[in-house]
Design a protein around this motif. Structure first.
Motif, PDB file in Angstrom:
ATOM      1  N   GLN A   1      27.932 -10.250 -19.607  1.00 13.00           N
ATOM      2  CA  GLN A   1      26.731 -10.888 -19.072  1.00 13.00           C
ATOM      3  C   GLN A   1      25.630 -10.972 -20.136  1.00 13.00           C
ATOM      4  O   GLN A   1      24.946 -11.992 -20.255  1.00 13.00           O
ATOM      5  CB  GLN A   1      26.217 -10.120 -17.856  1.00 13.00           C
ATOM      6  CG  GLN A   1      27.048 -10.266 -16.603  1.00 13.00           C
ATOM      7  CD  GLN A   1      26.385  -9.568 -15.423  1.00 13.00           C
ATOM      8  OE1 GLN A   1      25.293  -9.957 -14.987  1.00 13.00           O
ATOM      9  NE2 GLN A   1      27.026  -8.518 -14.917  1.00 13.00           N
TER      10      GLN A   1
ATOM     11  N   GLU B   1      29.180  -6.020 -17.768  1.00 13.86           N
ATOM     12  CA  GLU B   1      27.764  -6.112 -18.121  1.00 13.86           C
ATOM     13  C   GLU B   1      27.594  -6.585 -19.570  1.00 13.86           C
ATOM     14  O   GLU B   1      26.679  -7.355 -19.877  1.00 13.86           O
ATOM     15  CB  GLU B   1      27.080  -4.766 -17.920  1.00 13.86           C
ATOM     16  CG  GLU B   1      26.917  -4.339 -16.462  1.00 13.86           C
ATOM     17  CD  GLU B   1      28.202  -3.795 -15.859  1.00 13.86           C
ATOM     18  OE1 GLU B   1      28.377  -3.945 -14.634  1.00 13.86           O
ATOM     19  OE2 GLU B   1      29.014  -3.226 -16.611  1.00 13.86           O
TER      20      GLU B   1
ATOM     21  N   VAL C   1      19.288  -3.791 -20.073  1.00 14.97           N
ATOM     22  CA  VAL C   1      20.215  -3.382 -21.120  1.00 14.97           C
ATOM     23  C   VAL C   1      19.509  -3.487 -22.461  1.00 14.97           C
ATOM     24  O   VAL C   1      19.058  -4.573 -22.864  1.00 14.97           O
ATOM     25  CB  VAL C   1      21.481  -4.262 -21.108  1.00 14.97           C
ATOM     26  CG1 VAL C   1      22.385  -3.932 -22.291  1.00 14.97           C
ATOM     27  CG2 VAL C   1      22.237  -4.086 -19.791  1.00 14.97           C
TER      28      VAL C   1
ATOM     29  N   ILE D   1      26.939   1.184 -18.692  1.00 16.47           N
ATOM     30  CA  ILE D   1      27.330  -0.189 -19.006  1.00 16.47           C
ATOM     31  C   ILE D   1      28.850  -0.284 -19.162  1.00 16.47           C
ATOM     32  O   ILE D   1      29.505   0.613 -19.698  1.00 16.47           O
ATOM     33  CB  ILE D   1      26.620  -0.680 -20.285  1.00 16.47           C
ATOM     34  CG1 ILE D   1      26.783  -2.193 -20.432  1.00 16.47           C
ATOM     35  CG2 ILE D   1      27.119   0.060 -21.526  1.00 16.47           C
ATOM     36  CD1 ILE D   1      25.908  -2.793 -21.522  1.00 16.47           C
TER      37      ILE D   1
ATOM     38  N   ILE E   1      20.174  -7.198 -16.240  1.00 18.74           N
ATOM     39  CA  ILE E   1      21.549  -7.504 -15.857  1.00 18.74           C
ATOM     40  C   ILE E   1      21.850  -6.826 -14.518  1.00 18.74           C
ATOM     41  O   ILE E   1      21.501  -5.660 -14.306  1.00 18.74           O
ATOM     42  CB  ILE E   1      22.543  -6.989 -16.930  1.00 18.74           C
ATOM     43  CG1 ILE E   1      22.356  -7.745 -18.245  1.00 18.74           C
ATOM     44  CG2 ILE E   1      23.982  -7.108 -16.430  1.00 18.74           C
ATOM     45  CD1 ILE E   1      22.675  -9.224 -18.176  1.00 18.74           C
ATOM     46  N   LYS E   2      22.536  -7.558 -13.638  1.00 18.96           N
ATOM     47  CA  LYS E   2      22.941  -6.967 -12.360  1.00 18.96           C
ATOM     48  C   LYS E   2      24.243  -6.198 -12.539  1.00 18.96           C
ATOM     49  O   LYS E   2      25.258  -6.762 -12.956  1.00 18.96           O
ATOM     50  CB  LYS E   2      23.121  -8.047 -11.300  1.00 18.96           C
ATOM     51  CG  LYS E   2      23.411  -7.481  -9.916  1.00 18.96           C
ATOM     52  CD  LYS E   2      23.477  -8.561  -8.860  1.00 18.96           C
ATOM     53  CE  LYS E   2      23.726  -7.969  -7.475  1.00 18.96           C
ATOM     54  NZ  LYS E   2      23.813  -9.015  -6.441  1.00 18.96           N
ATOM     55  N   PHE E   3      24.200  -4.920 -12.243  1.00 19.49           N
ATOM     56  CA  PHE E   3      25.385  -4.076 -12.274  1.00 19.49           C
ATOM     57  C   PHE E   3      26.038  -4.165 -10.892  1.00 19.49           C
ATOM     58  O   PHE E   3      25.522  -3.619  -9.908  1.00 19.49           O
ATOM     59  CB  PHE E   3      25.001  -2.633 -12.606  1.00 19.49           C
ATOM     60  CG  PHE E   3      24.677  -2.402 -14.055  1.00 19.49           C
ATOM     61  CD1 PHE E   3      25.405  -1.487 -14.806  1.00 19.49           C
ATOM     62  CD2 PHE E   3      23.640  -3.096 -14.686  1.00 19.49           C
ATOM     63  CE1 PHE E   3      25.113  -1.264 -16.148  1.00 19.49           C
ATOM     64  CE2 PHE E   3      23.347  -2.887 -16.027  1.00 19.49           C
ATOM     65  CZ  PHE E   3      24.090  -1.974 -16.761  1.00 19.49           C
TER      66      PHE E   3
END
Length: 258
Positions: A68, A65, A107, A61, A96-98
């Protein structure tokens, strides 16, 4: 447990015993010393960011992120659908889109596998504001910077105020500052006994069901303190708290002591 004759003594007892019985896992931070952005922000943002980075180090992370996750929580409302989303985030994490990897990862907001890896804060006399409405909560319990439990206390010697007054006070607080209660999952109302119940900020009519926790012959206040021990509280959040739609009505279902 000693006999109480003042509201402040009950507050003192909750705060003290939460720390003592958890072997200081619950640590006290005064209401004016919390890591908050403002009285309008329920999250302890600095502590929350710190926890996100610690709990999700293994998934790589980063700051993007983290932002977000914070935006996803803050932009959610207090209605039943958004409250259900938030509770699911508490249980399963936030998808969550990394961007660097172009994959979606969950996450974590809490570490359920090892409760000692979470940050537990008990605070008292915390002011919250929403527009022209202002409330002052007796006690709030935070895990990883997220407010999860509100305890309101009344003087057992009073002839006009009881645990039920504290119960109704929390229901009023839900209407006045719903942004706080989209996170808070449990309310506790106490005089010389304690009742607990699920918070439902979207529910304008009727009352949630309330219960007494019973543990090993202890009275309801000591039993409730036992229920709020870090491992037990996290277990309740993860496994014994649900939002249910039945006959068109959305309610929150909370475990009772068997």
């Amino acid at each position: 447990m000693p006999l109480f004759n003042e509201k402040s003594l009950i507050e003192d007892y909750f705060v003290e015993q939460l720390q003592v019985r958890s072997e200081k896992r619950w640590r006290f931070v005064g209401g004016d010393e919390l890591e908050r952005e403002s009285t309008e922000e329920p999250l302890l943002t600095t502590a929350f960011i710190r926890a996100l980075k610690s709990l999700n180090r293994d998934v790589g992370i980063g700051d993007d992120e983290v932002k977000q996750v914070i935006n996803e929580l803050k932009l959610r409302g207090s209605g039943s659908e958004d409250s259900k989303k938030i509770l699911n985030y508490f249980k399963d994490g936030v998808p969550i889109k990394f961007e660097k990897e172009r994959v979606v990862k969950y996450v974590k907001l809490f570490n359920y596998d090892d409760f000692t890896k979470n940050d537990f804060v008990v605070s008292r006399q915390i002011t919250h504001q929403a527009g022209d409405k202002q409330i002052r909560n007796d006690i709030i319990l935070y895990i990883n910077g997220i407010p999860l439990v509100n305890i309101e206390c009344k003087n057992p010697a009073s002839l006009t105020e009881t645990w039920y007054s504290a119960f109704m006070q929390i229901l009023g607080y839900e209407r006045d500052v719903p942004e706080l209660y989209k996170y808070i999952q449990l309310g506790v109302a106490s005089d010389n006994k304690a009742k607990y119940f699920p918070t439902t900020p979207w529910q304008q009519d009727g009352e949630p069901r309330y219960y007494e926790w019973r543990d090993g012959g202890k009275d309801s206040i000591d039993s409730t303190i036992r229920m709020l021990m870090p491992d037990t509280l996290l277990n309740i959040i993860r496994n014994y708290l649900f939002i249910r739609v039945e006959r068109g009505a959305t309610t929150k279902v909370l475990t009772r002591y068997m």
